[in-house]
Design an enzyme around this catalytic site. Sequence first.
Site, PDB file in Angstrom:
ATOM      1  N   HIS A  19       0.863  -1.195   0.000  1.00 43.07           N
ATOM      2  CA  HIS A  19       0.000   0.000   0.000  1.00 43.07           C
ATOM      3  C   HIS A  19       0.894   1.239   0.000  1.00 43.07           C
ATOM      4  O   HIS A  19       1.530   1.519  -1.002  1.00 43.07           O
ATOM      5  CB  HIS A  19      -0.934  -0.083   1.226  1.00 43.07           C
ATOM      6  CG  HIS A  19      -2.061   0.896   1.251  1.00 43.07           C
ATOM      7  ND1 HIS A  19      -2.400   1.714   0.209  1.00 43.07           N
ATOM      8  CD2 HIS A  19      -2.958   1.175   2.225  1.00 43.07           C
ATOM      9  CE1 HIS A  19      -3.449   2.446   0.529  1.00 43.07           C
ATOM     10  NE2 HIS A  19      -3.809   2.160   1.752  1.00 43.07           N
TER      11      HIS A  19
ATOM     12  N   ASP B 149       2.664   5.087  -7.040  1.00 44.34           N
ATOM     13  CA  ASP B 149       3.942   4.918  -6.325  1.00 44.34           C
ATOM     14  C   ASP B 149       5.139   4.748  -7.239  1.00 44.34           C
ATOM     15  O   ASP B 149       6.276   4.772  -6.774  1.00 44.34           O
ATOM     16  CB  ASP B 149       3.832   3.705  -5.395  1.00 44.34           C
ATOM     17  CG  ASP B 149       2.857   3.989  -4.261  1.00 44.34           C
ATOM     18  OD1 ASP B 149       1.812   3.323  -4.195  1.00 44.34           O
ATOM     19  OD2 ASP B 149       3.126   4.925  -3.494  1.00 44.34           O
TER      20      ASP B 149
ATOM     21  N   HIS C 134      -2.782  -2.381  -9.871  1.00 44.02           N
ATOM     22  CA  HIS C 134      -3.722  -1.702  -8.971  1.00 44.02           C
ATOM     23  C   HIS C 134      -5.006  -2.508  -8.918  1.00 44.02           C
ATOM     24  O   HIS C 134      -5.425  -3.090  -9.917  1.00 44.02           O
ATOM     25  CB  HIS C 134      -4.015  -0.284  -9.472  1.00 44.02           C
ATOM     26  CG  HIS C 134      -4.588   0.596  -8.412  1.00 44.02           C
ATOM     27  ND1 HIS C 134      -5.918   0.600  -8.101  1.00 44.02           N
ATOM     28  CD2 HIS C 134      -3.993   1.468  -7.573  1.00 44.02           C
ATOM     29  CE1 HIS C 134      -6.129   1.466  -7.117  1.00 44.02           C
ATOM     30  NE2 HIS C 134      -4.990   1.998  -6.772  1.00 44.02           N
TER      31      HIS C 134
END
Length: 431
Positions: free
Chosen positions: A270, A365, A309
């Site tokens: 995460h 990210d 994702h």
Amino acid sequence: MAESRNEVTIVDHRSGQEQKLAIDKGAIRAVELGKLKDPQTGQGLLTYDPALLNTAACKSAITYIDGDQGILMYRGYPIEQLAEQSHFMEVAYLLLEGELPSQTQLQAWENEVTYHTMIHENVKKFMDGFLYDAHPMGILVSTTAALSTFYKDAKKIDDAPSRHLQKVRLIGKMITMAGYSYRHSMGLHYILPDNELSYAGNLLNMMYRMAEPKYTPNPVLEKALDLLFVLHADHEQNASTNVMRCVGSSRIDPFTATSAAAATLYGPLHGGANEAVLVMLKEIGTKDKIPAFLKSVVAGEGKLMGFGHRVYKNYDPRAKIIKKVAHEVFQVTGKNPLLDIALELERIALEDEYFVKRKLYPNVDFYSGLIYQAMGFPVEMFPVLFAIGRTVGWLAQWEEMLLDPEQKIARPRQIYTGAGKRDYVPLKKRG
Ligand code: SDX
């Protein structure tokens, strides 16, 4: 009678029972399935959905994602427009209040948050108890929970003015706790907030000010950091937000609930992913090693961190925006040498059958860590920066849950797969 378009009919062949279920906004009410009973046991039908892959746990008006189209909107405003024209304090107001603020409302809001950046002096003693190399996310998670003991009025969650005050306190104090945790890990004295600076500028001040009487943030880096807070502010029912709602549903104060959400964000799948991306890029080392690395990922020996994702099966719109900002930041800081590896890795992966078939694209990210590192943030601070932005989303979702008449304490069911009834065997008689 003609079947209604917004209805499904389920026939339970165990009993011959037939159940019509209304479809509301693309969903059926799982609890209605309970009316289909097992003729033997009388137990109502459950849905089984590990990790909640296909279960809406709530109704929300805060953020909308279309994973196939790569769309992200906060309260109906496309993230691209907010990134271009807004800033974090305004976006925070939008997410929490549901509308863009007027000039007066924005000024009052920014003053309120700025006024609440100070933290009790005892927190410094608490922080000093950590080892010098304690991970700042571990410090942030525990200090956020500890703050609940300083603000006893935070338990008055049914009182709107109290809720507002706690939200302002948490948002204001997140940057101070982040700044202090960084200074502690560097063995440096704590820097007090400078309330003449912007929210992002104040964090940079509390992290990097040294002997100078006044810290002046680099405007390009300050703007980039503010934008990164905007991009991380909320994201529907991600793991940490789901925890904020679940923990909040027990009617605990928002400081303790935020601490639980931050603990969830700490995980490498995460919020810890951007830290893992940099470790991965460093391990790859050079562009010529990318094919061998991707081969190992395809062989199941690891993940391409920063890719994939649960919702986006297209390019994460935030990653596109971050990739653009990276170039502006690198003009000030100098290019991060890992950028070329990241760009080549993305190029090759997006042509590789394994990633194409699974619709794995760069997520938020993949590039954010490169910017943070170029801005001088240590890798351990990356999830802390994520938590600062996401605190606004957690609080907006927490309050929406509290005010939702359909919500109550979260308590999922289970499918029992354990032993049947058996009698206790005294120790002497065990094998
Ligand atoms: C964030 O939920 C949110 O909104 C999160 C977030 C937010 O703003 O809050 O967007 C922030 O957490 C972004 C995600 C950061 N995490 C990473 O970058 C870690 C790497 N990504 C993966 O671990 C993964 O993609 C997840 C956790 C993000 C999503 O995983 P899912 O939806 O559970 O998908 P999955 O694991 O079931 O994968 C489906 C397939 C599997 O292969 P098969 O079993 O079909 O053969 O895709 C593969 C997975 O092995 N896969 C990957 C992969 N991600 C999925 N293979 C290699 N590298 C990857 N990154």
